[in-house]
Design a protein around this motif. Structure first.
Motif, short mmCIF file in Angstrom:
data_model
loop_
_atom_site.label_atom_id
_atom_site.label_comp_id
_atom_site.label_asym_id
_atom_site.label_seq_id
_atom_site.Cartn_x
_atom_site.Cartn_y
_atom_site.Cartn_z
N MET A 1 0.86 -0.99 -0.02
CA MET A 1 0.00 0.12 0.03
C MET A 1 0.76 1.27 0.19
O MET A 1 1.88 1.05 0.81
CB MET A 1 -0.87 -0.03 1.16
N GLY A 2 0.65 2.14 -0.84
CA GLY A 2 1.40 3.28 -1.09
C GLY A 2 1.18 4.41 0.07
O GLY A 2 0.07 4.21 0.86
N PRO A 3 1.56 5.45 0.05
CA PRO A 3 1.37 6.68 0.86
C PRO A 3 0.18 7.31 0.77
O PRO A 3 -0.19 7.25 -0.25
CB PRO A 3 2.45 7.68 0.78
N SER A 4 -0.50 7.77 1.55
CA SER A 4 -1.87 8.36 1.32
C SER A 4 -1.41 9.67 0.86
O SER A 4 -0.28 10.36 1.11
CB SER A 4 -2.88 8.45 2.64
N LEU A 5 -2.36 10.41 0.44
CA LEU A 5 -2.30 11.83 -0.10
C LEU A 5 -2.36 12.60 1.13
O LEU A 5 -2.86 12.47 2.06
CB LEU A 5 -3.33 12.18 -1.15
N PRO A 6 -1.66 13.69 0.78
CA PRO A 6 -1.70 14.80 1.93
C PRO A 6 -3.15 15.36 2.15
O PRO A 6 -4.12 15.46 1.46
CB PRO A 6 -0.79 15.97 1.29
N HIS A 7 -3.42 15.66 3.58
CA HIS A 7 -4.62 16.02 3.99
C HIS A 7 -4.61 17.70 4.24
O HIS A 7 -3.58 18.06 5.13
CB HIS A 7 -5.13 15.21 5.12
N ARG B 1 3.82 24.29 7.32
CA ARG B 1 3.37 22.89 6.81
C ARG B 1 3.81 22.01 8.01
O ARG B 1 4.94 22.16 8.36
CB ARG B 1 3.99 22.50 5.50
N ILE B 2 2.96 21.12 8.12
CA ILE B 2 3.43 20.03 9.06
C ILE B 2 3.82 18.78 8.16
O ILE B 2 2.88 18.39 7.58
CB ILE B 2 2.33 19.59 10.01
N LEU B 3 5.10 18.38 8.30
CA LEU B 3 5.30 17.01 7.51
C LEU B 3 6.01 16.12 8.29
O LEU B 3 6.25 16.30 9.51
CB LEU B 3 6.51 17.66 6.61
N ARG B 4 5.87 14.92 7.91
CA ARG B 4 6.82 13.66 8.18
C ARG B 4 7.68 13.19 7.30
O ARG B 4 7.48 13.30 6.02
CB ARG B 4 5.55 12.59 8.80
N GLU B 5 9.05 12.78 7.80
CA GLU B 5 9.80 12.19 6.75
C GLU B 5 9.37 10.98 6.17
O GLU B 5 8.58 10.21 6.42
CB GLU B 5 10.85 11.79 7.66
N VAL B 6 9.67 10.82 4.80
CA VAL B 6 9.36 9.69 3.96
C VAL B 6 10.76 8.85 3.96
O VAL B 6 11.70 9.18 3.87
CB VAL B 6 9.30 10.32 2.55
N ARG B 7 10.43 7.69 4.27
CA ARG B 7 11.43 6.62 4.23
C ARG B 7 11.54 6.46 2.74
O ARG B 7 10.73 5.98 1.81
CB ARG B 7 10.86 5.32 5.09
N THR B 8 12.94 6.20 2.17
CA THR B 8 13.16 5.99 0.93
C THR B 8 14.03 4.82 0.84
O THR B 8 14.21 4.33 -0.43
CB THR B 8 13.97 7.10 0.26
N VAL C 1 -0.15 17.14 6.06
CA VAL C 1 0.40 15.94 6.99
C VAL C 1 0.26 14.58 6.04
O VAL C 1 -0.76 14.39 5.51
CB VAL C 1 -0.75 15.76 8.22
N GLN C 2 1.39 14.20 5.85
CA GLN C 2 1.75 13.04 5.07
C GLN C 2 1.62 11.79 5.95
O GLN C 2 2.45 11.71 6.79
CB GLN C 2 2.61 13.05 4.03
N SER C 3 0.66 10.54 5.54
CA SER C 3 0.57 9.45 6.40
C SER C 3 1.87 8.60 6.10
O SER C 3 1.63 7.70 5.09
CB SER C 3 -0.71 8.78 6.44
N LEU C 4 3.03 8.85 6.44
CA LEU C 4 4.19 8.05 6.33
C LEU C 4 5.04 7.63 7.32
O LEU C 4 5.06 8.49 8.24
CB LEU C 4 4.93 8.63 5.02
N GLY C 5 5.77 6.65 7.30
CA GLY C 5 6.48 6.36 8.44
C GLY C 5 7.81 7.36 8.67
O GLY C 5 8.16 7.77 7.76
N GLY C 6 7.81 7.43 9.89
CA GLY C 6 9.04 8.51 10.27
C GLY C 6 10.36 7.64 10.44
O GLY C 6 10.56 6.50 10.44
N PRO C 7 11.40 8.34 10.83
CA PRO C 7 12.82 7.89 11.11
C PRO C 7 13.11 7.14 12.30
O PRO C 7 14.07 6.63 12.16
CB PRO C 7 13.55 9.04 10.82
N LEU C 8 12.32 7.15 13.25
CA LEU C 8 12.61 6.43 14.36
C LEU C 8 12.00 4.96 14.42
O LEU C 8 11.19 4.89 13.80
CB LEU C 8 12.00 7.53 15.57
#
Length: 126
Positions: free
Chosen positions: A1-7, A117-124, A19-26
């Motif tokens: 399942m891919g990332p959800s679109l920003p809200h 903007r509120i962001l979350r890191e994207v795991r690449t 806010v992007q629903s993606l996993g963070g770095p921790l």
């Protein structure tokens, strides 16, 4: 399942939040970053005002902060504030929009309307 679109979580001041629903770095956790950009009247006035709110940032849950200025624009500032979760970042963004950015006395050095903007890191990497 891919990332959800920003809200869109736009506030009444016209600043936008994403806010992007993606996993963070921790490990097992996420970090929310409040990314702020805006024009300033002069750097020393802005820095003095920014420093007045150090305790407010700490109390709001800021875990890390970075301030940058473009090499080609001395009248602009970029701020990144990291939080342990989205709710803390959203709450501080609302505080800025509803209290700090409402009057010149609270935000000397600010020119124009900030963009936040509120962001979350994207795991690449796997």
């Amino acid at each position: 399942m891919g990332p959800s679109l920003p809200h869109d979580l736009s506030g009444s001041t016209g600043a936008s939040a994403v806010v992007q629903s993606l996993g963070g770095p921790l490990e097992g956790g996420t970090v929310a970053r409040l990314h702020i950009e805006h024009a300033i009247t002069d750097l020393s006035t802005w820095v003095e005002a920014f420093n007045r709110f150090e305790q407010a940032r700490r109390d709001a849950g800021v875990t890390s902060q970075q301030v940058h200025q473009p090499v080609d624009d001395e009248q602009y500032i970029v701020v990144d504030l990291d939080f342990g979760d989205d709710e803390a970042a959203i709450g501080f963004k609302e505080f800025l929009e509803q209290v700090i950015w409402q009057t010149p006395d609270m935000s000397p050095g600010l020119a124009g309307s900030p963009r936040a903007r509120i962001l979350r890191e994207v795991r690449t990497a796997p």
